[in-house]
Each structure stands twice: as C-alpha cells, then as structure tokens.
Design a protein around this motif. Structure first.
Motif, mmCIF file in Angstrom:
data_model
loop_
_atom_site.group_PDB
_atom_site.id
_atom_site.type_symbol
_atom_site.label_atom_id
_atom_site.label_comp_id
_atom_site.label_asym_id
_atom_site.label_seq_id
_atom_site.Cartn_x
_atom_site.Cartn_y
_atom_site.Cartn_z
ATOM 1 N N HIS A 5 0.826 -1.204 0.000
ATOM 2 C CA HIS A 5 0.000 0.000 0.000
ATOM 3 C C HIS A 5 0.862 1.258 0.000
ATOM 4 N N LEU A 6 1.936 1.223 0.775
ATOM 5 C CA LEU A 6 2.848 2.368 0.789
ATOM 6 C C LEU A 6 3.495 2.557 -0.579
ATOM 7 N N SER A 7 3.822 1.461 -1.237
ATOM 8 C CA SER A 7 4.404 1.542 -2.578
ATOM 9 C C SER A 7 3.428 2.188 -3.557
ATOM 10 N N PHE A 8 2.141 1.804 -3.468
ATOM 11 C CA PHE A 8 1.119 2.422 -4.322
ATOM 12 C C PHE A 8 1.048 3.928 -4.058
ATOM 13 N N PHE A 9 1.089 4.307 -2.787
ATOM 14 C CA PHE A 9 0.977 5.722 -2.420
ATOM 15 C C PHE A 9 2.157 6.528 -2.963
ATOM 16 N N VAL A 10 3.383 6.011 -2.802
ATOM 17 C CA VAL A 10 4.568 6.705 -3.301
ATOM 18 C C VAL A 10 4.517 6.828 -4.821
ATOM 19 N N THR A 11 4.034 5.798 -5.492
ATOM 20 C CA THR A 11 3.931 5.840 -6.957
ATOM 21 C C THR A 11 2.918 6.888 -7.391
ATOM 22 N N LEU A 12 1.796 6.977 -6.698
ATOM 23 C CA LEU A 12 0.800 7.995 -7.027
ATOM 24 C C LEU A 12 1.372 9.393 -6.833
ATOM 25 N N ALA A 13 2.126 9.606 -5.761
ATOM 26 C CA ALA A 13 2.737 10.913 -5.515
ATOM 27 C C ALA A 13 3.719 11.270 -6.627
ATOM 28 N N ARG A 14 4.396 10.268 -7.159
ATOM 29 C CA ARG A 14 5.352 10.525 -8.244
ATOM 30 C C ARG A 14 4.643 10.783 -9.571
ATOM 31 N N GLU A 15 3.651 9.971 -9.901
ATOM 32 C CA GLU A 15 2.964 10.082 -11.201
ATOM 33 C C GLU A 15 1.942 11.201 -11.231
ATOM 34 N N GLN A 16 1.351 11.514 -10.045
ATOM 35 C CA GLN A 16 0.327 12.552 -9.921
ATOM 36 C C GLN A 16 -0.848 12.305 -10.876
ATOM 37 N N ALA A 19 -4.526 6.838 -13.100
ATOM 38 C CA ALA A 19 -4.388 5.806 -14.131
ATOM 39 C C ALA A 19 -2.919 5.467 -14.380
ATOM 40 N N ARG A 20 -2.068 6.491 -14.462
ATOM 41 C CA ARG A 20 -0.642 6.228 -14.690
ATOM 42 C C ARG A 20 -0.030 5.489 -13.511
ATOM 43 N N ALA A 21 -0.436 5.862 -12.298
ATOM 44 C CA ALA A 21 0.084 5.184 -11.113
ATOM 45 C C ALA A 21 -0.336 3.720 -11.100
ATOM 46 N N LEU A 36 -5.376 2.733 -1.296
ATOM 47 C CA LEU A 36 -5.182 4.059 -0.710
ATOM 48 C C LEU A 36 -6.214 4.344 0.369
ATOM 49 N N ARG A 37 -7.454 3.916 0.123
ATOM 50 C CA ARG A 37 -8.498 4.102 1.145
ATOM 51 C C ARG A 37 -8.175 3.289 2.394
ATOM 52 N N LYS A 38 -7.663 2.068 2.207
ATOM 53 C CA LYS A 38 -7.285 1.237 3.348
ATOM 54 C C LYS A 38 -6.156 1.898 4.138
ATOM 55 N N LEU A 64 3.405 11.693 5.274
ATOM 56 C CA LEU A 64 3.523 10.255 5.052
ATOM 57 C C LEU A 64 4.485 9.949 3.922
ATOM 58 N N LEU A 65 4.535 10.788 2.894
ATOM 59 C CA LEU A 65 5.394 10.535 1.745
ATOM 60 C C LEU A 65 6.853 10.396 2.165
ATOM 61 N N ALA A 66 7.317 11.290 3.036
ATOM 62 C CA ALA A 66 8.704 11.208 3.498
ATOM 63 C C ALA A 66 8.941 9.924 4.273
#
Length: 310
Positions: A5-16, A19-21, A36-38, A64-66
């Motif tokens: 889940h943390l990996s998904f979150f970091v990827t979303l922060a990078r891709e912004q 769909a790309r994330a 992300l909801r979990k 959380l990102l850091a």
C-alpha cells in the motif's frame, strides 16, 4: 498496513495521476484506489485530495510521503541484506555523479564490481543539487560530487581526490604550444564551458571573480561531450577538470595545459546518506572505498585518485 500500500501511495505521488500510477504498479485503478483508502483508514487521516482527477496530497499525505520513502528503502535494504547473506550481494548500486567527475567514476565501478560481481551499477549524470534530492528521496545509494563548495546536507563525506583545472583546446590553438596558461589568459579565449546549473561552472565563476576576472563563454553545455565536440571543431577553448585528460585525451588532436596563477584545487568525494544502518549497496561501496588502493588501480588517472582516500 501493507508495504504494498505504501508503494502504491509513493507511486501515485510521483505520477500525480491515478491511471498512470495504476499502470506503473501493474494493478487496476480500482485496486489502487482501494489500497489508498485502506491506508487512510489505518492511519485515520486523509492522504489524497480527490476530485475527478488527482489534485494533490493533503498535509498529512506530504508527511507520510517522506516516511513511506524511508520505510520502502529500508524494506528493500533488508531484503537485499538477507539475500546477500545467502548468495552474495546482488541488485543495483545507483550512483549519482556530477559531470566533472565522470572521468574518474570508472575507478570506483571497477573496484566495486571486483568485490561484488553479481551486482549491477547504474550511473546517472546529475547536478550536485539533484544528487542531494536523490539521496533524500532514497533514489540513490551514493553520489560522487564536490565536498567543500556548496556541501550537501545530511550526508557522510569520504574525500577521494582534489580536482585541478586545465585549459583544453585543439592542438593548432595559439596557446597549445605553451607549458602552462594563466587564468588571466584563459578568460580572454573563445570559451565553451559547462552551464551555470552545474556546480563546476559556479566554482569557476567564483574563482574568476576572486581574481577580478570574468568568464564570458560563447557556448555553454550541461555535458562535457558537448564541450569536447566544440573543441574538436576548432576555435574554442574550455576550462575543465584535469580528469578530462583521462576521458578525452589520448589523441594528438587536443592539447591540455595546466592552469596556473593560481593552481586551484577542489575536493571531490563520495557522499552517502547519514543514517544507520546504511542500505546494503551503500555500505558495500563504502567498504570498497575504505579498503581499496584506488590510486594504484587508476593507471593513467593515478594523479586523480591519491592518498587523500580515508
């Protein structure tokens, strides 16, 4: 809370972009959103500003990102460390190198590969500021950069050598017949230099200013390959680190003369994140640097790596 889940979150922060994330994580967008909801439920805070599309992270999300980057880096480091106990170190050493040090990084790579033949090395040409960001974001294990001028923060420093400066030009240039060239003479030439976003150029500008001189290059480039191309074309001269001799020397076409009055020196070395434990790749590189006789291995670059290593 799952590391996934943390990996998904970091990827979303990078891709912004949701769909790309999701594509980057090789999952459906609904799976990404559910994870992300979990994560928000587990931490009991909102992390993402939602609309029809990605808007940004909340204040809590930025914090959380850091943490997430560090947790993921430590988790990967733990897996690499445990795996290395069984089968030897593998994986990839990600090394950021300022362009001025590209002529010498091969010495480090050679020693590291001898010690860890199953490991890969990824070298990125970066500015010193990008090396700082890469270390802070856990995207690099180490950097090769300047140590004294604009020093990086939150790092441990291992001096490797002192950079000196030479004037490079084509062999038919009027100054090519000289043994040495003064800085006052060098600044009057038609110069091709690194661009101001490179620390090497800022060092040269500051040095020239201290001598009441000013650099006015006709061409700037963020790559020494671009500088070399102009030198071979003729009519240009370049103030470059002495490691340039190793990278582009060995030909009668180019002449390289030491710059004097003054003969300036600038410390260059390895930088690693100042934290314990170090990631396995960073720790392995540090051991290689501290144990190896880099000077004798440098061959033609023996004047580059010297006894300043400690």
């Amino acid at each position: 809370m799952l590391v996934r889940h943390l990996s998904f979150f970091v990827t979303l922060a990078r891709e912004q972009h949701f769909a790309r994330a999701a594509d980057a994580c090789n999952v459906t967008q609904s799976t990404l959103s559910a994870a992300l909801r979990k994560l928000e439920e587990d931490l009991q805070v909102p992390l993402v500003v939602r609309n029809q599309r990605f808007v940004g992270l909340t204040v809590e999300g930025e914090h959380l990102l850091a943490w997430a980057r560090q947790i993921l880096a430590d988790y990967d480091g733990l897996r690499d460390d445990l795996s290395g106990l069984r089968a030897g170190l593998s994986g990839t050493l990600r090394l950021g190198v300022v362009p001025a040090a590209m002529g010498t990084v091969g010495v480090l790579s050679t020693f590291f590969r001898k010690a860890h033949p199953e490991a890969l090395i990824e070298i990125r040409s970066l500015s010193s500021r990008d090396i700082q960001k890469g270390l802070d974001d856990f995207e690099l294990e180490a950097g090769l950069t300047y140590l004294e001028n604009e020093p990086l923060e939150r790092v441990r420093r291992i001096p490797l050598y002192h950079e000196r400066y030479i004037l490079a030009m084509r062999a038919d240039h009027p100054l090519a017949a000289r043994e040495t060239v003064t800085w006052a003479e060098a600044v009057t030439q038609t110069l091709c230099l690194l661009s101001p976003d490179m620390q090497n150029r800022r060092i040269l500008d500051n040095l020239a200013e201290s001598l009441s001189l000013r650099l006015r290059p006709a061409v700037v480039s963020n790559s020494f390959l671009g500088i070399c191309a102009h030198l071979r074309q003729g009519g240009f001269a370049a103030i470059v680190p002495h490691g340039f001799r190793h990278l582009f020397g060995g030909t009668d076409e180019l002449a390289m003369r030491d710059l004097v009055e003054p003969a300036h020196r600038q410390a260059v070395g390895l930088v690693l994140s100042d934290r314990e434990p170090l990631p396995p790749m960073a720790s392995a590189l540090l051991r290689v640097v501290l144990r190896a006789d880099l000077g004798s291995a440098a061959g033609p670059t023996a004047d580059v790596f010297g006894p300043s290593v400690h």
